[in-house]
Write a protein that holds these residues in place. Structure first.
Motif, mmCIF file in Angstrom:
data_model
loop_
_atom_site.group_PDB
_atom_site.id
_atom_site.type_symbol
_atom_site.label_atom_id
_atom_site.label_comp_id
_atom_site.label_asym_id
_atom_site.label_seq_id
_atom_site.Cartn_x
_atom_site.Cartn_y
_atom_site.Cartn_z
ATOM 1 N N VAL A 1 24.265 24.089 52.822
ATOM 2 C CA VAL A 1 23.968 25.438 52.342
ATOM 3 C C VAL A 1 25.185 25.966 51.571
ATOM 4 C CG1 VAL A 1 23.364 27.790 53.032
ATOM 5 C CG2 VAL A 1 22.463 25.847 54.328
ATOM 6 N N PRO A 2 24.996 26.444 50.326
ATOM 7 C CA PRO A 2 23.719 26.646 49.652
ATOM 8 C C PRO A 2 23.184 25.404 48.934
ATOM 9 C CG PRO A 2 25.475 27.474 48.276
ATOM 10 C CD PRO A 2 26.126 27.044 49.571
ATOM 11 N N ASP A 3 24.018 24.358 48.808
ATOM 12 C CA ASP A 3 23.605 23.147 48.100
ATOM 13 C C ASP A 3 24.634 22.060 48.390
ATOM 14 O OD1 ASP A 3 25.808 23.847 46.333
ATOM 15 O OD2 ASP A 3 24.414 25.185 45.309
ATOM 16 N N PRO A 4 24.404 20.830 47.933
ATOM 17 C CA PRO A 4 25.349 19.743 48.219
ATOM 18 C C PRO A 4 26.733 19.920 47.592
ATOM 19 C CG PRO A 4 23.196 18.841 47.698
ATOM 20 C CD PRO A 4 23.130 20.300 47.375
ATOM 21 N N GLN A 5 26.911 20.958 46.767
ATOM 22 C CA GLN A 5 28.211 21.225 46.159
ATOM 23 C C GLN A 5 29.013 22.266 46.951
ATOM 24 O OE1 GLN A 5 25.279 21.108 44.321
ATOM 25 N NE2 GLN A 5 25.729 19.010 43.674
ATOM 26 N N VAL A 6 28.594 22.526 48.193
ATOM 27 C CA VAL A 6 29.294 23.503 49.026
ATOM 28 C C VAL A 6 30.760 23.101 49.242
ATOM 29 C CG1 VAL A 6 28.590 22.376 51.185
ATOM 30 C CG2 VAL A 6 29.144 24.822 51.185
ATOM 31 N N ASN A 7 31.054 21.807 49.162
ATOM 32 C CA ASN A 7 32.433 21.339 49.349
ATOM 33 C C ASN A 7 33.330 21.648 48.156
ATOM 34 O OD1 ASN A 7 30.995 19.486 47.762
ATOM 35 N ND2 ASN A 7 32.332 17.790 48.325
ATOM 36 N N TRP A 8 32.791 22.351 47.162
ATOM 37 C CA TRP A 8 33.583 22.732 45.990
ATOM 38 C C TRP A 8 34.131 24.154 46.103
ATOM 39 C CZ3 TRP A 8 32.227 25.772 41.337
ATOM 40 C CH2 TRP A 8 33.175 25.641 40.308
ATOM 41 N N ILE A 9 33.584 24.971 46.996
ATOM 42 C CA ILE A 9 33.918 26.394 47.012
ATOM 43 C C ILE A 9 35.403 26.617 47.274
ATOM 44 C CG2 ILE A 9 33.500 28.589 48.170
ATOM 45 C CD1 ILE A 9 30.616 27.624 48.671
ATOM 46 N N ARG A 10 35.925 26.090 48.379
ATOM 47 C CA ARG A 10 37.341 26.305 48.708
ATOM 48 C C ARG A 10 38.284 25.688 47.674
ATOM 49 N NH1 ARG A 10 38.570 28.133 53.906
ATOM 50 N NH2 ARG A 10 36.749 28.398 55.264
ATOM 51 N N PRO A 11 38.063 24.422 47.249
ATOM 52 C CA PRO A 11 38.944 23.860 46.217
ATOM 53 C C PRO A 11 38.941 24.664 44.919
ATOM 54 C CG PRO A 11 37.711 22.111 47.295
ATOM 55 C CD PRO A 11 37.132 23.405 47.782
ATOM 56 N N ALA A 12 37.777 25.203 44.546
ATOM 57 C CA ALA A 12 37.699 25.984 43.312
ATOM 58 C C ALA A 12 38.522 27.263 43.418
ATOM 59 C CB ALA A 12 36.239 26.319 43.000
ATOM 60 N N LEU A 13 38.434 27.944 44.550
ATOM 61 C CA LEU A 13 39.207 29.166 44.744
ATOM 62 C C LEU A 13 40.700 28.878 44.736
ATOM 63 C CD1 LEU A 13 37.005 30.906 47.469
ATOM 64 C CD2 LEU A 13 37.143 31.466 45.034
ATOM 65 N N ARG A 14 41.096 27.791 45.401
ATOM 66 C CA ARG A 14 42.511 27.438 45.430
ATOM 67 C C ARG A 14 43.010 27.058 44.033
ATOM 68 N NH1 ARG A 14 41.162 24.794 50.488
ATOM 69 N NH2 ARG A 14 40.956 22.825 49.368
ATOM 70 N N ALA A 15 42.222 26.278 43.299
ATOM 71 C CA ALA A 15 42.636 25.824 41.972
ATOM 72 C C ALA A 15 42.784 26.995 41.013
ATOM 73 C CB ALA A 15 41.628 24.812 41.427
ATOM 74 N N PHE A 16 41.853 27.933 41.080
ATOM 75 C CA PHE A 16 41.965 29.100 40.201
ATOM 76 C C PHE A 16 43.218 29.905 40.545
ATOM 77 C CE2 PHE A 16 41.275 33.611 39.346
ATOM 78 C CZ PHE A 16 41.126 33.557 37.973
ATOM 79 N N GLY A 17 43.472 30.100 41.839
ATOM 80 C CA GLY A 17 44.657 30.847 42.245
ATOM 81 C C GLY A 17 45.946 30.229 41.737
ATOM 82 N N ARG A 18 46.023 28.888 41.754
ATOM 83 C CA ARG A 18 47.216 28.201 41.289
ATOM 84 C C ARG A 18 47.354 28.253 39.773
ATOM 85 N NH1 ARG A 18 45.506 24.235 45.086
ATOM 86 N NH2 ARG A 18 44.641 23.028 43.350
ATOM 87 N N ALA A 19 46.237 28.057 39.059
ATOM 88 C CA ALA A 19 46.301 27.882 37.609
ATOM 89 C C ALA A 19 46.327 29.194 36.837
ATOM 90 C CB ALA A 19 45.109 27.042 37.138
ATOM 91 N N ALA A 20 45.734 30.242 37.373
ATOM 92 C CA ALA A 20 45.578 31.469 36.601
ATOM 93 C C ALA A 20 46.893 32.205 36.380
ATOM 94 C CB ALA A 20 44.578 32.387 37.302
ATOM 95 N N GLY A 21 47.821 32.105 37.322
ATOM 96 C CA GLY A 21 49.064 32.849 37.176
ATOM 97 C C GLY A 21 48.786 34.335 37.115
ATOM 98 N N ASP A 22 49.315 35.007 36.077
ATOM 99 C CA ASP A 22 49.049 36.440 35.954
ATOM 100 C C ASP A 22 47.865 36.728 35.041
ATOM 101 O OD1 ASP A 22 50.109 35.768 33.510
ATOM 102 O OD2 ASP A 22 51.585 37.400 33.458
ATOM 103 N N TRP A 23 47.168 35.668 34.619
ATOM 104 C CA TRP A 23 45.949 35.870 33.803
ATOM 105 C C TRP A 23 44.848 36.418 34.686
ATOM 106 C CZ3 TRP A 23 40.878 34.110 33.653
ATOM 107 C CH2 TRP A 23 40.177 34.333 32.459
ATOM 108 N N ARG A 24 44.189 37.464 34.227
ATOM 109 C CA ARG A 24 43.152 38.141 35.017
ATOM 110 C C ARG A 24 41.936 38.372 34.133
ATOM 111 N NH1 ARG A 24 43.007 42.667 39.018
ATOM 112 N NH2 ARG A 24 41.304 44.067 38.431
ATOM 113 N N PRO A 25 40.751 37.877 34.512
ATOM 114 C CA PRO A 25 39.562 38.091 33.684
ATOM 115 C C PRO A 25 39.088 39.538 33.737
ATOM 116 C CG PRO A 25 38.936 37.072 35.755
ATOM 117 C CD PRO A 25 40.443 37.131 35.750
#
Length: 449
Positions: free
Chosen positions: A120-144
């Motif tokens: 739940v919600p789909d077989p890509q559920v194992n992407w949620i935490r890595p995606a949040l961590r990766a964005f936090g590391r890569a974005a720096g002070d860039w804010r959408p």
């Protein structure tokens, strides 16, 4: 990201969350990738957060790789395949599959169904935490200024909602397909459907806008969740028009008569996207059946082979299995007629697949099998790009007509260029950018919850 950390104050900033990017293995995310490229070309400061590795992003993504944030899923889960390889060599019928292969396919199918039911919600559920961590590391002070998530997979909605909440910015949900309500291609238990709907309601409490591909789907979102839902179709990519790689003069059949080549490129679903009526129609042609050849490109799980054998027209069918997007486009260009298989049911009224716009780009006439009052069927008729039939007798009559045209003229005429006016990506994505600007500038609208 040091070259693009922050644009001028007037430059709107967009984060696109899309599990897939166009690559050699999938074209599922051509819509969000094309939108990101379009926004970039129109002065937006854009980043893409994706699970697709830089080494697998194809040229069709058309977006600077330096601004792609890659987050691999973790932990790795077994790939949920969907059946045996039913491909055959070009020019021949689908090959027979051993009983052992079918047994293995049955086991894989059971594992796949269990995975789809439990993850739940789909077989890509194992992407949620890595995606949040990766964005936090890569974005720096860039804010959408605004976050856009395109789904399926719907794990991306959870990623976008979490980033938007953390940064205090609006987010937009882009539905290429619906999730818990109105998606009858996703077979699941009533309990699982209820869980999905509860989760979807919770996620949409914070959404500012929803966007989808047709009015029926938008109305389902409005009436079910009380959200502001807009419509933006996929649109036609302005890629170079391919020339035909086959001779367009009459091809000799069994009696020196012209033959007709039809092509279907895409997935098949038993009972929903079914080639049975088309193959039954070919059987009705009698001796002229040998003058019709249908090419199927894409995963079919044995559906074509079984239908062809039932109709007795296996010699008229070639099953290629999976092909690259580029090969798919060439198959479309080489065909006399393109077949669009859809579900002949009112529940499919709002479905407009991205493949439809690939077909428009090829400018070959379309034979659509599906719900005759649906959005896709209306688009085919109103644009004069083909016909809509579901009964084998009507399909057979149309095939005879096309055979006659090709015999006399040497080719089935292409669709006039004017029939595509207003359907290109830029026609659709100009209004999409306006929706994103409104979301970035205005207060968030929330669902009923």
């Amino acid at each position: 990201m040091t070259d693009h950390q922050r644009g001028p104050a007037s430059t709107p900033r967009l984060l696109v969350v899309s599990y897939h990017l166009p690559s050699a293995e999938t074209v599922a995310a051509s819509r969000p990738a094309a939108l990101a490229a379009f926004a970039d070309e129109h002065g937006w400061d854009v980043r893409i957060l994706t699970a697709t590795g830089a080494d697998r992003v194809g040229e069709s993504a058309r977006f600077p790789r330096v601004r792609v944030i890659h987050a691999p899923p973790s932990p790795r889960l077994p790939r949920l395949g969907s059946g045996p390889d039913m491909s055959s060599s070009a020019g021949g019928p689908a090959r027979r599959v051993s009983r052992l292969t079918w047994l293995k396919a049955g086991v894989k199918g059971s594992v796949r169904r269990a995975g789809l039911e439990l993850l739940v919600p789909d077989p890509q559920v194992n992407w949620i935490r890595p995606a949040l961590r990766a964005f936090g590391r890569a974005a720096g002070d860039w804010r959408p200024d605004v976050v856009l998530a395109s789904a399926p997979p719907f794990s991306g909605f959870l990623v976008a909602a979490a980033i938007a909440r953390r940064l205090g910015v609006p987010w937009v949900a882009d539905y290429r397909d619906l999730w818990s309500v109105g998606n009858d291609y996703w077979v699941r238990s009533s309990l699982r459907r209820a869980i999905d709907e509860k989760l979807e309601r919770r996620v949409l409490r914070s959404v500012t806008r929803c966007v989808t591909v047709s009015q029926p789907l938008a109305e389902t979102l409005r009436s079910t969740f009380g959200v502001d839902a807009r419509v933006v179709m996929n649109g036609i990519d302005r890629r170079p028009v391919l020339s035909r790689s086959v001779d367009v003069r009459p091809v000799s059949g069994v009696r020196g008569e012209a033959t007709l080549t039809l092509a279907y490129t895409g997935h098949l679903y038993g009972g929903r996207r079914d080639p049975g009526p088309l193959l039954a129609a070919i059987a009705l042609l009698g001796d002229d059946a040998a003058r019709v050849h249908v090419v199927f490109a894409g995963e079919d799980n044995g559906i074509v082979r079984a239908a062809a054998e039932r109709a007795g027209v296996a010699d008229c069918v070639t099953v290629l299995g999976y092909v690259t997007p580029e090969k798919s486009w060439q198959i479309q260009a080489d065909a006399d007629v393109l077949v669009q298989l859809m579900w002949n049911d009112p529940r499919d009224a709002g479905t407009v697949t991205g493949k439809m716009f690939d077909y428009f780009q090829a400018r070959r006439p379309i034979l659509l099998l599906g719900y005759e009052y649906g959005v896709a069927a209306n688009l085919v008729r109103e644009r004069g790009v083909g016909v809509v039939h579901n009964e084998p007798a009507a399909i057979a009559a149309q095939l005879r007509e096309w055979l006659g045209v090709k015999q006399q003229a040497g080719a089935v005429p292409p669709v006039p260029p004017g029939a595509l006016d207003g359907l290109f990506r830029e026609d659709q994505f100009g209004p999409y950018l306006q929706i994103l600007r409104e979301a970035a500038d205005g207060p968030a609208r929330t669902g009923r919850g």
